[in-house]
Design a protein around this motif. Structure first.
Motif, PDB file in Angstrom:
ATOM      1  N   GLY A 151      35.616  66.894  -6.585  1.00 55.12           N
ATOM      2  CA  GLY A 151      35.685  65.818  -7.409  1.00 55.12           C
ATOM      3  C   GLY A 151      35.658  64.280  -6.923  1.00 55.12           C
ATOM      4  N   LYS A 152      36.496  64.043  -5.759  1.00 58.37           N
ATOM      5  CA  LYS A 152      36.252  62.860  -4.991  1.00 58.37           C
ATOM      6  C   LYS A 152      35.013  62.474  -4.557  1.00 58.37           C
ATOM      7  CE  LYS A 152      39.435  60.783  -3.250  1.00 58.37           C
ATOM      8  NZ  LYS A 152      39.937  59.652  -3.646  1.00 58.37           N
ATOM      9  N   ILE A 153      34.166  63.564  -4.138  1.00 59.40           N
ATOM     10  CA  ILE A 153      32.709  63.467  -3.587  1.00 59.40           C
ATOM     11  C   ILE A 153      31.858  63.003  -4.666  1.00 59.40           C
ATOM     12  CG2 ILE A 153      30.872  64.402  -2.755  1.00 59.40           C
ATOM     13  CD1 ILE A 153      32.530  66.193  -1.068  1.00 59.40           C
ATOM     14  N   LEU A 154      31.974  63.517  -6.004  1.00 55.44           N
ATOM     15  CA  LEU A 154      31.379  63.487  -7.042  1.00 55.44           C
ATOM     16  C   LEU A 154      31.546  62.101  -7.665  1.00 55.44           C
ATOM     17  CD1 LEU A 154      29.292  64.793  -9.088  1.00 55.44           C
ATOM     18  CD2 LEU A 154      31.254  65.695 -10.192  1.00 55.44           C
ATOM     19  N   SER A 155      32.732  61.529  -7.752  1.00 59.27           N
ATOM     20  CA  SER A 155      33.198  60.248  -8.137  1.00 59.27           C
ATOM     21  C   SER A 155      32.849  59.159  -7.055  1.00 59.27           C
ATOM     22  CB  SER A 155      34.657  59.914  -8.643  1.00 59.27           C
ATOM     23  OG  SER A 155      35.305  60.475  -7.762  1.00 59.27           O
ATOM     24  N   LYS A 156      32.590  59.357  -5.967  1.00 59.75           N
ATOM     25  CA  LYS A 156      32.336  58.276  -5.106  1.00 59.75           C
ATOM     26  C   LYS A 156      31.132  57.380  -5.174  1.00 59.75           C
ATOM     27  CE  LYS A 156      32.930  56.451  -0.838  1.00 59.75           C
ATOM     28  NZ  LYS A 156      33.732  55.569  -0.435  1.00 59.75           N
ATOM     29  N   LYS A 157      31.215  56.056  -5.104  1.00 60.72           N
ATOM     30  CA  LYS A 157      30.343  55.274  -5.428  1.00 60.72           C
ATOM     31  C   LYS A 157      29.717  55.007  -3.960  1.00 60.72           C
ATOM     32  CE  LYS A 157      30.917  54.909  -9.823  1.00 60.72           C
ATOM     33  NZ  LYS A 157      30.000  55.468 -10.860  1.00 60.72           N
ATOM     34  N   PHE A 158      28.385  54.976  -3.829  1.00 55.00           N
ATOM     35  CA  PHE A 158      27.892  54.836  -2.646  1.00 55.00           C
ATOM     36  C   PHE A 158      26.825  53.372  -2.601  1.00 55.00           C
ATOM     37  CE2 PHE A 158      28.331  59.118  -2.457  1.00 55.00           C
ATOM     38  CZ  PHE A 158      29.110  59.667  -1.404  1.00 55.00           C
ATOM     39  N   ALA A 159      26.681  52.506  -1.718  1.00 50.37           N
ATOM     40  CA  ALA A 159      25.980  51.326  -1.722  1.00 50.37           C
ATOM     41  C   ALA A 159      24.545  51.661  -1.415  1.00 50.37           C
ATOM     42  CB  ALA A 159      26.410  50.520  -0.488  1.00 50.37           C
ATOM     43  N   SER A 160      24.244  52.778  -0.665  1.00 47.69           N
ATOM     44  CA  SER A 160      23.092  53.244  -0.212  1.00 47.69           C
ATOM     45  C   SER A 160      22.480  54.301  -1.226  1.00 47.69           C
ATOM     46  CB  SER A 160      23.086  54.091   1.101  1.00 47.69           C
ATOM     47  OG  SER A 160      21.884  54.814   1.207  1.00 47.69           O
ATOM     48  N   GLU A 161      21.276  53.976  -1.878  1.00 47.31           N
ATOM     49  CA  GLU A 161      20.762  54.878  -3.005  1.00 47.31           C
ATOM     50  C   GLU A 161      20.231  56.275  -2.265  1.00 47.31           C
ATOM     51  OE1 GLU A 161      16.951  55.003  -6.059  1.00 47.31           O
ATOM     52  OE2 GLU A 161      17.378  53.507  -4.652  1.00 47.31           O
ATOM     53  N   ARG A 162      20.005  56.134  -1.094  1.00 48.56           N
ATOM     54  CA  ARG A 162      19.428  57.345  -0.350  1.00 48.56           C
ATOM     55  C   ARG A 162      20.801  58.456  -0.026  1.00 48.56           C
ATOM     56  NH1 ARG A 162      19.700  59.265   4.867  1.00 48.56           N
ATOM     57  NH2 ARG A 162      18.047  60.862   5.337  1.00 48.56           N
ATOM     58  N   ILE A 163      21.834  57.787   0.085  1.00 45.60           N
ATOM     59  CA  ILE A 163      23.162  58.532   0.417  1.00 45.60           C
ATOM     60  C   ILE A 163      23.351  59.116  -1.001  1.00 45.60           C
ATOM     61  CG2 ILE A 163      25.567  58.560   1.293  1.00 45.60           C
ATOM     62  CD1 ILE A 163      23.526  58.390   3.341  1.00 45.60           C
ATOM     63  N   GLU A 164      23.494  58.436  -2.131  1.00 42.68           N
ATOM     64  CA  GLU A 164      23.877  58.789  -3.490  1.00 42.68           C
ATOM     65  C   GLU A 164      22.922  60.247  -3.894  1.00 42.68           C
ATOM     66  OE1 GLU A 164      23.901  57.347  -8.015  1.00 42.68           O
ATOM     67  OE2 GLU A 164      23.535  56.169  -6.414  1.00 42.68           O
ATOM     68  N   LYS A 165      21.705  59.950  -3.540  1.00 37.88           N
ATOM     69  CA  LYS A 165      20.723  61.121  -3.859  1.00 37.88           C
ATOM     70  C   LYS A 165      21.011  62.430  -2.936  1.00 37.88           C
ATOM     71  CE  LYS A 165      16.935  58.270  -5.171  1.00 37.88           C
ATOM     72  NZ  LYS A 165      15.467  57.914  -4.918  1.00 37.88           N
ATOM     73  N   LEU A 166      21.393  62.207  -1.564  1.00 34.23           N
ATOM     74  CA  LEU A 166      21.739  63.238  -0.900  1.00 34.23           C
ATOM     75  C   LEU A 166      22.969  63.879  -1.333  1.00 34.23           C
ATOM     76  CD1 LEU A 166      21.415  61.815   2.707  1.00 34.23           C
ATOM     77  CD2 LEU A 166      20.244  63.773   1.870  1.00 34.23           C
ATOM     78  N   ARG A 167      24.132  63.108  -1.979  1.00 36.41           N
ATOM     79  CA  ARG A 167      25.415  63.629  -2.348  1.00 36.41           C
ATOM     80  C   ARG A 167      24.948  64.445  -3.701  1.00 36.41           C
ATOM     81  NH1 ARG A 167      28.933  60.481  -5.471  1.00 36.41           N
ATOM     82  NH2 ARG A 167      26.854  59.969  -6.630  1.00 36.41           N
ATOM     83  N   ASP A 168      23.995  64.056  -4.603  1.00 32.11           N
ATOM     84  CA  ASP A 168      23.725  64.912  -5.770  1.00 32.11           C
ATOM     85  C   ASP A 168      22.984  65.806  -5.434  1.00 32.11           C
ATOM     86  OD1 ASP A 168      24.881  62.531  -7.222  1.00 32.11           O
ATOM     87  OD2 ASP A 168      22.761  61.532  -7.665  1.00 32.11           O
ATOM     88  N   VAL A 169      22.190  65.964  -4.433  1.00 28.47           N
ATOM     89  CA  VAL A 169      21.651  67.287  -4.126  1.00 28.47           C
ATOM     90  C   VAL A 169      22.829  68.158  -3.594  1.00 28.47           C
ATOM     91  CG1 VAL A 169      19.973  68.627  -2.390  1.00 28.47           C
ATOM     92  CG2 VAL A 169      19.333  66.346  -3.333  1.00 28.47           C
ATOM     93  N   PHE A 170      23.578  67.814  -3.077  1.00 28.32           N
ATOM     94  CA  PHE A 170      24.793  68.673  -2.614  1.00 28.32           C
ATOM     95  C   PHE A 170      25.488  69.205  -3.521  1.00 28.32           C
ATOM     96  CE2 PHE A 170      29.272  68.878  -1.118  1.00 28.32           C
ATOM     97  CZ  PHE A 170      29.304  69.769  -0.185  1.00 28.32           C
ATOM     98  N   ILE A 171      25.911  68.226  -4.547  1.00 27.17           N
ATOM     99  CA  ILE A 171      26.404  68.673  -5.813  1.00 27.17           C
ATOM    100  C   ILE A 171      25.823  69.779  -6.595  1.00 27.17           C
ATOM    101  CG2 ILE A 171      27.672  68.092  -8.054  1.00 27.17           C
ATOM    102  CD1 ILE A 171      29.160  67.324  -5.267  1.00 27.17           C
ATOM    103  N   PHE A 172      24.598  69.499  -6.438  1.00 19.64           N
ATOM    104  CA  PHE A 172      23.695  70.497  -7.279  1.00 19.64           C
ATOM    105  C   PHE A 172      23.737  71.879  -6.783  1.00 19.64           C
ATOM    106  CE2 PHE A 172      19.458  72.359  -8.152  1.00 19.64           C
ATOM    107  CZ  PHE A 172      19.613  72.294  -9.582  1.00 19.64           C
TER     108      PHE A 172
END
Length: 320
Positions: free
Chosen positions: A232-253
């Motif tokens: 949940g912490k990873i899912l709700s984390k806000k990232f300044a980098s759009e690329r890191i955010e996309k990496l997080r979303d692939v990981f969560i997927f």
């Protein structure tokens, strides 16, 4: 080296005389109970002249006399080659005798044989029968062996009949120390070497298999798992980098579908299927096992797909 059991037997191939009226003559070489090999002698005989019992031509015709003289010469050459190896105390196998008789090296080298197998794997990759990553791991093993022989043994290559238990043990130490690999990573490369040595042994290229006296060591790995709070912490984390955010979303997927990254990478919208009850499924085949995978998409996975709906391509586009 102990006493060597050696036998040479001549026979004809009856399926070769349709055009010429003569059957080709072959030699079968047996040594010390190893798998026999066959050698084409480039000689032929009229079928009615061949005696299956004596393995020679019968009669006093010029064909029979000349042929038997050539077969006696062939047998003498094999005996001389065999006796010479015995005197020098070298390893003897049917394949070694065959190659020496044909004027080739006694046995192929380790790197020669490894590279032949690598070429085969490259063809399988091109045919879609093998994953490129598997071929690349095999290629990495070759490079480790080359570096090991150069740095630790000061040699460029080695023949199969020279590979000993000591060679394997030193290569294992090299992987663990010089290359700094874990036991499990080193085990993968040792397994590649073992597979290649087994192939050579099965094909009569070496009289004994040194891996019979070696046990590849592996350690049990402890896998860490994220709990619900951490995820949940990873899912709700806000990232300044759009690329890191996309990496997080692939990981969560991947977390909410059970897919590996490589499986998610090859999936497209064509793999999505909606049932009559409205539930959305992802249907694909696992990269590693090619087993069909049918995954019910949970709400979080669907939200990630919706978030990147404009891509309409592959999930790996989400991390670009």
């Amino acid at each position: 080296m102990g006493r060597s059991s050696f036998e040479i037997l001549f026979f004809t191939r009856k399926d070769t005389g349709k055009k010429t009226g003569k059957n080709l003559i072959m030699a079968r070489i047996s040594v010390n109970g190893l798998k026999p090999v066959q050698v084409s002698l480039k000689l032929s005989v009229t079928p009615k002249l061949w005696d299956q019992r004596t393995h020679r031509a019968i009669g006093r015709s010029s064909e029979a006399v000349e042929l038997n003289a050539m077969l006696d010469g062939v047998q003498a050459r094999f005996i001389n080659i065999h006796n010479d190896l015995v005197k020098r105390g070298e390893d003897i196998s049917p394949e070694i005798l065959k190659n020496l008789f044909l004027g080739k090296n006694a046995t192929p080298t380790l790197l020669e044989y490894f590279k032949e197998r690598l070429t085969e794997k490259e063809k399988l990759v091109e045919a879609g029968r093998l994953k490129k990553v598997t071929k690349d791991k095999f290629d990495r093993t070759i490079r480790y062996i080359m570096a090991f022989m150069h740095s630790d043994l000061q040699i460029r290559d080695i023949r199969f009949n020279q590979i000993t238990l000591d060679f394997i043990e030193k290569f294992n130490v090299y992987l663990l120390s010089t290359q700094g690999l874990t036991y499990n990573s080193a085990a993968k490369h040792l397994e590649h070497l073992q597979w290649t040595v087994n192939k050579a042994f099965q094909n009569g290229m070496m009289p004994r298999n040194p891996f019979n006296d070696f046990r590849i060591k592996k350690t049990e790995t402890k896998k860490e798992y994220l709990n619900k709070y951490e995820l949940g912490k990873i899912l709700s984390k806000k990232f300044a980098s759009e690329r890191i955010e996309k990496l997080r979303d692939v990981f969560i997927f991947c977390c909410f579908t059970g897919l590996s990254y490589s499986d998610a990478q090859k999936a497209t919208v064509d793999n999505l299927s909606r049932e009559n009850d409205g539930r959305l499924w992802l249907i694909t085949y696992r990269n590693k096992t090619e087993v069909k995978s049918t995954v019910l998409l949970l709400d979080i996975a669907i939200k990630i797909l919706d978030k990147y709906a404009e891509h309409r391509k592959k999930p790996d586009d989400y991390c670009r």
